[in-house]
Design an enzyme around this catalytic site. Structure first.
Site, mmCIF file in Angstrom:
data_model
loop_
_atom_site.group_PDB
_atom_site.id
_atom_site.type_symbol
_atom_site.label_atom_id
_atom_site.label_comp_id
_atom_site.label_asym_id
_atom_site.label_seq_id
_atom_site.Cartn_x
_atom_site.Cartn_y
_atom_site.Cartn_z
ATOM 1 C CG HIS A 20 -1.923 1.082 1.274
ATOM 2 N ND1 HIS A 20 -3.071 1.003 2.036
ATOM 3 C CD2 HIS A 20 -1.964 2.294 0.669
ATOM 4 C CE1 HIS A 20 -3.776 2.111 1.907
ATOM 5 N NE2 HIS A 20 -3.103 2.926 1.080
ATOM 6 C CG HIS A 22 -1.287 6.210 -2.538
ATOM 7 N ND1 HIS A 22 -2.430 6.048 -3.286
ATOM 8 C CD2 HIS A 22 -1.581 5.739 -1.298
ATOM 9 C CE1 HIS A 22 -3.378 5.513 -2.526
ATOM 10 N NE2 HIS A 22 -2.885 5.312 -1.313
ATOM 11 C CG HIS A 204 -7.629 3.390 -0.369
ATOM 12 N ND1 HIS A 204 -6.932 2.831 -1.405
ATOM 13 C CD2 HIS A 204 -6.752 4.182 0.302
ATOM 14 C CE1 HIS A 204 -5.669 3.276 -1.354
ATOM 15 N NE2 HIS A 204 -5.539 4.083 -0.330
ATOM 16 C CD GLU A 207 -7.623 6.541 4.506
ATOM 17 O OE1 GLU A 207 -8.153 6.482 3.369
ATOM 18 O OE2 GLU A 207 -6.554 7.165 4.733
ATOM 19 C CG ASP A 285 -1.608 5.710 2.751
ATOM 20 O OD1 ASP A 285 -1.863 5.479 1.556
ATOM 21 O OD2 ASP A 285 -2.444 6.205 3.541
ATOM 22 C CG ASP A 286 -0.022 8.973 0.574
ATOM 23 O OD1 ASP A 286 0.073 8.911 -0.658
ATOM 24 O OD2 ASP A 286 -1.059 8.643 1.198
HETATM 25 N N1 ADE Z 1 -4.551 8.775 -1.909
HETATM 26 C C1 ADE Z 1 -3.321 8.816 -1.408
HETATM 27 N N2 ADE Z 1 -3.317 8.402 -0.138
HETATM 28 C C2 ADE Z 1 -4.602 8.081 0.173
HETATM 29 C C3 ADE Z 1 -5.253 7.582 1.323
HETATM 30 N N3 ADE Z 1 -4.610 7.302 2.449
HETATM 31 N N4 ADE Z 1 -6.593 7.390 1.264
HETATM 32 C C4 ADE Z 1 -7.262 7.653 0.161
HETATM 33 N N5 ADE Z 1 -6.701 8.111 -0.953
HETATM 34 C C5 ADE Z 1 -5.378 8.320 -0.950
HETATM 35 ZN ZN ZN Z 2 -3.729 4.806 0.499
#
Ligand code: ADE
Ligand code: ZN
Length: 344
Positions: A20, A22, A204, A207, A285-286
């Site tokens: 996971h 991005h 997703h 969340e 994630d990011d």
């Molecule tokens: N795009 C990038 N990170 C995300 C996240 N945690 N949830 C939804 N969309 C995303």
């Molecule tokens: Zn994500």
């Protein structure tokens, strides 16, 4: 039990997969500024430090606004190559052996950047890393759920040539962006087409959205993994089903605390989900926005939660088991993981 330096070192060095991630969320502020300068793009922040200071989020949307603004510096094939290469360097340093990487084509095509440029830059970096570093990877195309389903259908059409020409890399589709108010059912038709094409399916769900969205992702989109899914903890029947069907959750601890899904890491339900028998994995994630790459996510969770060496092994093993590589490659990576733990 506090995290010992010995266990921390084992966690850092153990082989793992990241499921996971991005790619647009790996753009560090320094690279955003470098690409802005290279491309003559004006940024609404005077410095790298000022941009980093803006990374104080109160929910998913407050993050997404900045994340999409950051991605606006990506214009050329070289930009996508540089971004992907930078992520690979971090992943290799964290002993990631295999990554399944999300990208958001609509974020780029909406700005006039052709899909061809996006794909060519990422693929060049990933193919190079495979040959030079033995770094295994796949790409998963994500549809933006705040946009209409028609846009997702058009994006799928535009991506068909790449699903055909890069079947070893581009293997599936996901669903991301603003969750609340955009339930999985909104994308029933496009995911049905993706299934008919034989693509791997994730989304997703859970969340910020309720457990009902996880049910929809399973029943309507027919996902094979749930990205995040932490709100499953509110629904006993759902927990039973996720455990029984071995549907993996790709959990992202630092993301969840930065976006206030949990106020504090000590409140995170990752340990409870693991104890309930779910196939939990840890991911970043990011990472450029949330304070660290995959090892930082493992360590943050282990510092605040009551987790053991056995849990560390299980989390890494789950990451390989839940990946979309073939069984032989899976067995080889799990063998490497087993030898790593036996060696100490
Ligand atoms: N795009 C990038 N990170 C995300 C996240 N945690 N949830 C939804 N969309 C995303
Ligand atoms: Zn994500």
């Amino acid at each position: 039990m506090p995290l010992t330096p010995q266990l921390a070192e084992k966690i850092r060095r153990m082989p793992k997969a990241e499921l996971h991630l991005h790619i647009e969320g790996t753009l560090e502020p320094e690279l955003i500024f470098a690409l802005a300068e290279r491309n003559g793009v004006a940024l609404p922040y005077p410095s790298v430090e000022a941009l980093r200071r803006a990374y104080a989020f109160h929910d998913l949307q407050s993050f997404l606004d900045i994340y999409y603004a950051g991605a606006s510096v990506l214009l050329t094939e070289e930009d996508f190559y540089d971004m992907t290469r930078a992520y690979i360097a971090h992943a290799v340093a964290d002993h990631v052996r295999h990554a399944e990487i999300f990208f958001d084509p609509q974020t780029h095509t909406a700005r006039g950047v052709p899909l061809e440029i996006v794909m060519a830059g990422m693929e060049r970096a990933l193919a190079e890393a495979e040959i030079k570093l033995g770094f295994s990877s796949r790409l998963i195309l994500c549809f933006l759920r705040h946009l209409p389903e028609e846009d997702a259908l058009a994006t799928l059409d535009a991506a068909l040539p790449y699903f055909r020409s890069l079947p070893h890399r581009l293997i599936g589709v996901g669903l991301d962006s603003s969750e609340l108010g955009h339930p999985p059912a909104k994308f029933a038709r496009v995911f049905e087409r993706c299934r008919a094409l034989g693509l791997r399916i994730v989304a997703h769900a859970g969340e910020e959205g309720p457990p009902e969205y996880i049910h929809e992702a399973l029943d309507i989109l027919r996902v094979e993994r749930i990205d995040h899914g932490v709100r499953a903890i509110e629904d006993e029947a759902l927990l039973d089903r996720l455990a029984r069907e071995r549907i993996a959750l790709t959990v992202c601890p630092l993301s969840n605390t930065r976006l206030k899904v949990f106020d504090d890491m000590a409140d995170h339900t990752l340990g409870a989900l693991l104890d309930r028998g779910l196939a939990v994995t840890i991911n970043s994630d990011d990472p450029a926005y949330f304070g660290g790459y995959v090892n930082a996510n493992y360590l943050a969770a282990f510092e605040s939660l009551d987790l053991t060496a056995q849990d560390a092994y299980t989390l890494a093993r789950n990451s390989f088991e839940a990946s979309f590589i073939d069984d032989r490659a899976k067995r080889a990576l799990i063998g490497e993981l087993d030898r790593f733990w036996q060696a100490s």
